[in-house]
Design an enzyme around this catalytic site. Structure first.
Site, short mmCIF file in Angstrom:
data_model
loop_
_atom_site.label_atom_id
_atom_site.label_comp_id
_atom_site.label_asym_id
_atom_site.label_seq_id
_atom_site.Cartn_x
_atom_site.Cartn_y
_atom_site.Cartn_z
N GLU A 119 0.87 -1.18 0.00
CA GLU A 119 0.00 0.00 0.00
C GLU A 119 0.90 1.22 0.00
OE1 GLU A 119 -2.08 0.32 3.66
OE2 GLU A 119 -2.76 -1.75 3.62
N ASP A 131 -4.15 8.62 11.80
CA ASP A 131 -2.80 8.10 11.97
C ASP A 131 -2.15 8.52 13.28
OD1 ASP A 131 -2.23 6.53 9.59
OD2 ASP A 131 -2.59 8.41 8.52
#
Lengths: 415, 264
Positions: free
Chosen positions: B49, B60
């Site tokens: 990815e 995140d």
């Protein structure tokens, strides 16, 4: 809408606004094409839970009654209107009337929303609240409500803002909150929001994110608006009493947009009343020099909602600037985006210099030191008054007091 | 070009889980990202990815935030992301882009899907796009012939899992815990249950990510999931390395450890 003159401040329809103006978001949380939910799937159940509980709460007379009681006995509502003729001399003689949200407990309109959401937090059975803050006013208000209701409180604040608003950091700490300086990104409000979302997704089982403005994913834009709309509901009744007619225009500063929607909302159905929002024009029109989200931004997604955003051609957020921390935000509530696009409200930029001039002018002519955020609306009203002429009446939301801004003012005016 | 379907069929034939590694484009440098991904593929990653660096990565944790910040500071643009995909696809791994929605929205969904397909990318993972808003992206992806992957979480209800799974064509990404990205001491207890709750709603592979960073954890997850997704642990190796060569060695070593894990 019925004008309420009895001692009860809010009826259920006043509180919720549901259907009053036919402008609630649709089931997906959209105002036209704006709003919605662009968030990690992990948060969807929590957002659904908040939406469902709020729907019950706003139809529950006990909840509405408790909110009303707190607004009157704790926040100090209703706040008064003050006409400012000496200030208005600079507005071509138009009548300027201020809605005095600066006189609420904690010194800014933010108290309205936090009391409503803190009550909602208790209904949700949650014991901890988190919040983002820019100027520190929402943080202080949240810490205040948390102290009042015995909730644990963590406030995320950009490290730059912590420095700009050191007094508010101390206030929050004194009120028992933990203040977490956010040192990543631009270290301002947008990064504080990112960090609060990160906390929320990890602690959502016992934590409510007490969102401070009408941005973010559905249902926050609707809930925050409903808890802020008391400003306009009161002001509309009061200005009718004072002047015998509706104002020609209402004016408010727009960062995320909660004080503005709080004032505008009760007037949306009044076609003759112009709605004017004033964004931070900062130092100039260049990239990174302003926070002109509605007037110079483009449509995108930020913090969970589709709205106007300051972004580059690849969708990266452009950092905003304003002398006032509370307007220093590169996004805006989706309802304002919608009001702009349907032409119901008009949005303008006011520079740092214009805002600071209005800040000093109100202090010298009326003995009121406004928040620098609110000073953007005051500066806007001066221009608007000259355009509309001496017969016009302009209602301005004085959304907060300027005590917190004295550090900035000392530097700016060399006091 | 290797498709996700080929990868998962092969892993199934080998009776193991697929290993999926994540790196943001432009980290540690534009060229360095391709080199690191190539090392990960050589050592056993089946799928890579490539993260599209975004200014507001609210899902995140600190490790990926740090990497993304460096990438953006280094001037990474969407054209660089596409070039990175092209380079990584050239290694033979199935290559995806993981991206927050706004950059795609701004670039244009159809244009993004087309450019990604032309670069050799086979799909995307979109962590902040929910089924309610996913319609235009699903259409654009189908038209360009690339796969879509969305996330389910431990908090997801059956109805939500069903709705999310219905939008996926590549695999379903099961977030192992309630939280942001980042390696953890243990993989969330909720992961296995979530995979089990997802199975009845899809015939697609179900892969687990968030908090996986060691061979032991990979082995644990591989017992019940079709794929193991690792991101922050690779980035941590690169951040901690004194120079690029030792960084590459470190990610290669981790990929090899994880590759043993998914075969355990």
């Amino acid at each position: 809408m019925t004008d309420r003159t009895d001692s009860t401040l809010l009826g259920p329809a006043d509180l919720v606004g549901n259907g009053v103006n036919g402008d609630d978001p649709d089931a997906g949380g959209k105002f036209g094409v704006f709003g919605g939910r662009y968030v990690p799937e992990a948060l969807i159940p929590a957002l659904d839970e908040v939406a469902a509980e709020y729907d019950k709460a706003r139809n529950d007379p006990a909840f509405v009654g408790e909110f009303d009681h707190l607004l009157r006995t704790y926040a100090g509502r209703p706040t008064t209107l003050t006409e400012v003729p000496r200030f208005a001399e600079r507005a071509g003689g138009a009548r300027i009337v201020l809605k005095r949200e600066d006189l609420t407990h904690t010194g800014a309109h933010k108290i309205n929303n936090v009391l409503g959401q803190a009550l909602l937090t208790k209904r949700l059975g949650k014991t901890r609240v988190i919040a983002e803050t820019g100027a520190g006013q929402h943080g202080v208000a949240t810490a205040t409500a948390a102290a009042l209701m015995g909730l644990e409180c963590v406030i995320y604040m950009g490290a730059v803002d912590c420095e700009r608003q050191a007094l508010n950091v101390a206030r929050m700490k004194l009120l028992g909150a933990t203040v977490v300086p956010v040192a990543n990104g631009s270290q301002t409000l947008k990064d504080a929001i990112n960090e609060a979302f990160r906390d929320w997704v990890a602690n959502v089982d016992h934590t409510h994110y007490l969102f401070g403005t009408i941005a973010g994913p559905h249902p926050f834009p609707e809930i925050v608006r409903d808890f802020a709309r008391v400003i306009g509901v009161e002001a509309r009744r009061q200005i009718l009493e004072l002047t015998g007619r509706l104002p020609d225009a209402v004016a408010a500063a727009v960062g995320g947009g909660s004080n503005a929607i709080g004032l505008f909302h009760a007037f949306i159905g009044d076609e003759g009343v112009r709605l004017h929002g004033y964004e931070a024009g900062g130092r100039g029109a260049g990239e990174g020099e302003h926070a002109l989200t509605l007037t110079r931004g483009s449509v995108g997604v930020l913090h969970g909602a589709r709205t106007y955003v300051l972004q580059d051609e690849e969708g990266q957020t452009i950092e905003s600037h304003s002398i006032s921390a509370g307007l220093d935000y590169p996004g805006v509530g989706p309802e304002h985006a919608w009001l702009k696009d349907i032409g119901r409200a008009t949005y303008h930029g006011v520079t740092d210099a214009e805002a600071m001039e209005a800040f000093a002018l109100l202090a010298r002519t009326e003995g009121i030191i406004p928040a620098i955020e609110s000073s953007h609306a005051l500066a806007g009203a001066l221009t608007l008054g000259r355009e509309l002429g001496p017969e016009a009446t302009i209602l301005v939301n004085l959304s907060g007091r300027g005590d917190k801004d004295m550090g900035t003012a000392m530097k700016y005016f060399n006091l | 070009m290797t498709t996700l379907q080929t990868v998962f069929a092969k892993a199934k034939a080998d009776d193991r889980a697929a290993l999926i590694g994540y790196l943001p484009a432009g980290f540690p440098t534009k060229e360095g990202a391709v080199a690191a991904a190539a090392a990960m593929v050589e050592a056993g990653c089946d799928v890579i990815e490539i993260g599209l660096p975004y200014s507001d990565p609210l899902m995140d944790g600190p490790t990926i935030q740090d990497a993304v910040h460096r990438s953006l500071t280094g001037g990474t643009r969407i054209a660089d992301v596409m070039r990175t995909v092209e380079g990584v696809a050239g290694t033979g791994a199935a290559t995806l882009v993981m991206t927050y929605w706004n950059p795609v929205d701004r670039y244009g969904a159809d244009r993004f899907a087309r450019d990604l397909a032309n670069a050799g990318g086979v799909g995307t993972i979109t962590p902040d796009l929910t089924p309610e808003e996913a319609g235009p992206w699903c259409e654009a992806s189908a038209a360009a012939g690339i796969d879509t992957t969305f996330l389910v979480a431990p908090s997801s209800t059956e109805a939500r899992i069903k709705a999310v799974a219905a939008c996926c064509t590549g695999f379903v990404y099961a977030a192992s815990l309630m939280g942001v990205t980042g390696a953890r001491e243990t993989v969330g207890e909720a992961a296995r249950g979530l995979v089990e709750r997802t199975r009845p709603h899809t015939g697609l592979p179900v892969c687990v990510g968030l908090g996986v960073g060691t061979g032991r954890q990979a082995a644990e997850v591989a017992r019940y999931a079709d794929g193991v997704i690792v991101g922050s642990a690779f980035i941590r190796r690169l951040l901690d390395a004194p120079d690029e060569t030792s960084g590459l060695a470190a990610v290669r070593e981790l990929a090899a450890e994880l590759a043993v894990g998914v075969r355990a």
